[in-house]
Motif scaffolding. Structure first.
Motif, mmCIF file in Angstrom:
data_model
loop_
_atom_site.group_PDB
_atom_site.id
_atom_site.type_symbol
_atom_site.label_atom_id
_atom_site.label_comp_id
_atom_site.label_asym_id
_atom_site.label_seq_id
_atom_site.Cartn_x
_atom_site.Cartn_y
_atom_site.Cartn_z
ATOM 1 N N ALA A 125 -43.896 32.473 -35.609
ATOM 2 C CA ALA A 125 -45.198 31.677 -34.860
ATOM 3 C C ALA A 125 -45.606 30.754 -36.152
ATOM 4 O O ALA A 125 -45.961 31.032 -37.277
ATOM 5 C CB ALA A 125 -46.265 32.689 -34.685
ATOM 6 N N LEU A 126 -45.498 29.430 -35.523
ATOM 7 C CA LEU A 126 -45.920 28.427 -36.474
ATOM 8 C C LEU A 126 -47.692 27.829 -36.117
ATOM 9 O O LEU A 126 -48.171 27.395 -37.013
ATOM 10 C CB LEU A 126 -45.018 27.185 -36.154
ATOM 11 C CG LEU A 126 -45.309 25.866 -36.920
ATOM 12 C CD1 LEU A 126 -44.878 26.088 -38.457
ATOM 13 C CD2 LEU A 126 -44.357 24.812 -36.436
ATOM 14 N N GLY A 127 -47.804 27.977 -34.743
ATOM 15 C CA GLY A 127 -49.215 27.542 -34.630
ATOM 16 C C GLY A 127 -49.223 27.316 -33.264
ATOM 17 O O GLY A 127 -48.250 27.401 -32.332
ATOM 18 N N THR A 140 -54.416 21.547 -37.040
ATOM 19 C CA THR A 140 -53.655 21.711 -38.629
ATOM 20 C C THR A 140 -53.748 23.205 -38.958
ATOM 21 O O THR A 140 -54.885 23.694 -38.928
ATOM 22 C CB THR A 140 -54.374 20.707 -39.637
ATOM 23 O OG1 THR A 140 -54.465 19.246 -39.077
ATOM 24 C CG2 THR A 140 -53.528 20.791 -40.820
ATOM 25 N N THR A 141 -52.672 23.624 -38.974
ATOM 26 C CA THR A 141 -52.507 25.058 -39.643
ATOM 27 C C THR A 141 -52.604 25.002 -40.836
ATOM 28 O O THR A 141 -52.862 24.176 -41.782
ATOM 29 C CB THR A 141 -50.958 25.306 -39.240
ATOM 30 O OG1 THR A 141 -49.929 24.812 -40.364
ATOM 31 C CG2 THR A 141 -50.614 25.177 -37.826
ATOM 32 N N ASP A 142 -52.800 26.601 -41.326
ATOM 33 C CA ASP A 142 -53.102 26.862 -42.997
ATOM 34 C C ASP A 142 -52.061 26.529 -43.884
ATOM 35 O O ASP A 142 -51.880 25.813 -44.664
ATOM 36 C CB ASP A 142 -53.220 28.071 -43.057
ATOM 37 C CG ASP A 142 -54.623 28.605 -42.462
ATOM 38 O OD1 ASP A 142 -55.487 28.013 -42.117
ATOM 39 O OD2 ASP A 142 -54.717 29.773 -42.170
ATOM 40 N N PHE A 148 -49.563 18.523 -31.880
ATOM 41 C CA PHE A 148 -50.118 17.973 -30.707
ATOM 42 C C PHE A 148 -49.037 18.106 -29.537
ATOM 43 O O PHE A 148 -48.027 18.204 -29.681
ATOM 44 C CB PHE A 148 -50.270 16.317 -30.926
ATOM 45 C CG PHE A 148 -50.578 15.588 -29.488
ATOM 46 C CD1 PHE A 148 -51.660 15.470 -29.346
ATOM 47 C CD2 PHE A 148 -49.492 14.943 -28.837
ATOM 48 C CE1 PHE A 148 -52.092 15.069 -27.853
ATOM 49 C CE2 PHE A 148 -49.655 14.342 -27.627
ATOM 50 C CZ PHE A 148 -51.162 14.288 -27.153
ATOM 51 N N ALA A 149 -49.797 18.197 -28.185
ATOM 52 C CA ALA A 149 -48.880 18.356 -27.085
ATOM 53 C C ALA A 149 -49.781 17.699 -26.017
ATOM 54 O O ALA A 149 -50.924 17.879 -25.965
ATOM 55 C CB ALA A 149 -48.462 19.564 -26.794
ATOM 56 N N GLY A 150 -49.146 16.796 -25.049
ATOM 57 C CA GLY A 150 -49.968 16.152 -23.962
ATOM 58 C C GLY A 150 -49.285 14.833 -23.566
ATOM 59 O O GLY A 150 -48.119 14.419 -24.209
ATOM 60 N N ILE A 193 -44.543 16.100 -27.287
ATOM 61 C CA ILE A 193 -44.965 17.114 -28.420
ATOM 62 C C ILE A 193 -44.918 16.376 -29.619
ATOM 63 O O ILE A 193 -43.859 15.565 -30.134
ATOM 64 C CB ILE A 193 -44.351 18.541 -28.378
ATOM 65 C CG1 ILE A 193 -42.884 18.283 -28.417
ATOM 66 C CG2 ILE A 193 -44.523 19.077 -26.855
ATOM 67 C CD1 ILE A 193 -42.193 19.618 -28.687
ATOM 68 N N ALA A 194 -45.829 16.618 -30.634
ATOM 69 C CA ALA A 194 -45.698 16.000 -32.059
ATOM 70 C C ALA A 194 -45.631 17.206 -33.020
ATOM 71 O O ALA A 194 -46.865 17.816 -32.725
ATOM 72 C CB ALA A 194 -46.587 14.713 -32.051
ATOM 73 N N ILE A 195 -44.955 17.032 -34.011
ATOM 74 C CA ILE A 195 -45.264 17.802 -35.346
ATOM 75 C C ILE A 195 -45.092 17.220 -36.535
ATOM 76 O O ILE A 195 -43.942 16.349 -36.558
ATOM 77 C CB ILE A 195 -44.068 19.246 -35.230
ATOM 78 C CG1 ILE A 195 -43.871 19.718 -33.905
ATOM 79 C CG2 ILE A 195 -44.310 20.007 -36.281
ATOM 80 C CD1 ILE A 195 -42.915 20.613 -33.820
#
Length: 226
Positions: A125-127, A140-142, A148-150, A193-195
């Motif tokens: 799991a990434l977030g 923003t994860t640790d 982002f998604a939408g 989706i954006a990472i």
């Protein structure tokens, strides 16, 4: 979430290297009009010399502005594939799948198998992030990963109807000059989706582009549950 097997690939779009762009609007009938339909794939440094890479996947772009858009299909797994040894076989994957209004991300991690079948890698799991509607929501994860998604506005300017007229021999004057051409997709959205992810999580780039810049060999697929 449970591991779910038998996700079969429906769409593929490749891009070999950061700072390049690929586009493929309107896919095959089996995926057209759904969030399995890959429109665009972007990979780039957010700023020059950054130690991060941004991946953006745009889906479902064949709807005109005055028509309703769908939502992310919960039976569709999106997968960013990364080749780390130059053999054009995925060594790492980043996965995204929606559930109940949120987008869940997994990876980057080695896939359970390469090729046309995929399994959700729930142990990596990434977030996750709430799927945006009118306002953009990011998380923003640790580990410093931004998610982002939408819906986002279609990024391309294209006079679709004049293009068809030219191709069909109905416009001897050719394409319209700047200032007269109409952006057919102005106001239309893609599902995106954006990472943004630290390169330390991806390993070292294995190739260079035409500008001599180190790049990753990467491509995106959509996979539907069978």
């Amino acid at each position: 979430m449970k591991k779910t097997k038998q996700f079969l690939t429906l769409g593929v779009l490749g891009i070999f290297g950061v700072l390049l762009i690929a586009a493929d609007h309107i896919d095959a009938p089996s995926s057209m009009g759904t969030s399995a339909d890959i429109a665009d794939f972007f990979a780039f440094e957010p700023t020059e010399g950054s130690d991060n890479t941004v991946f953006i996947v745009d889906l479902q772009s064949n709807v005109l502005p005055d028509l309703a858009y769908g939502t992310f299909d919960e039976d569709v797994l999106m997968e960013i594939n990364i080749d780390t040894d130059g053999d054009l076989i995925e060594d790492l994957v980043i996965q995204a799948i929606p559930r109940d209004g949120r987008m869940y991300f997994f990876g980057p991690v080695a896939p359970m198998q390469s090729g046309l079948e995929s399994t959700i890698l729930t142990d990596a799991a990434l977030g996750d992030v709430e799927i945006s509607t009118t306002d953009a929501i990011t998380e923003t994860t640790d580990a410093g990963v931004k998610l982002f998604a939408g819906p986002r506005q279609d990024p391309f300017f294209f006079d679709f109807f004049q293009f068809n007229a030219v191709i069909g021999g109905l416009a001897p004057e050719g394409f319209k000059p700047a200032g007269e051409a109409q952006d057919t997709f102005d106001g239309a959205n893609t599902l995106s989706i954006a990472i943004e992810i630290p390169n330390t999580m991806l390993g070292s780039p294995t190739s260079t582009n035409a500008l001599g810049i180190p790049v990753y060999k990467t491509w995106v697929t959509t996979n539907k549950k069978q």
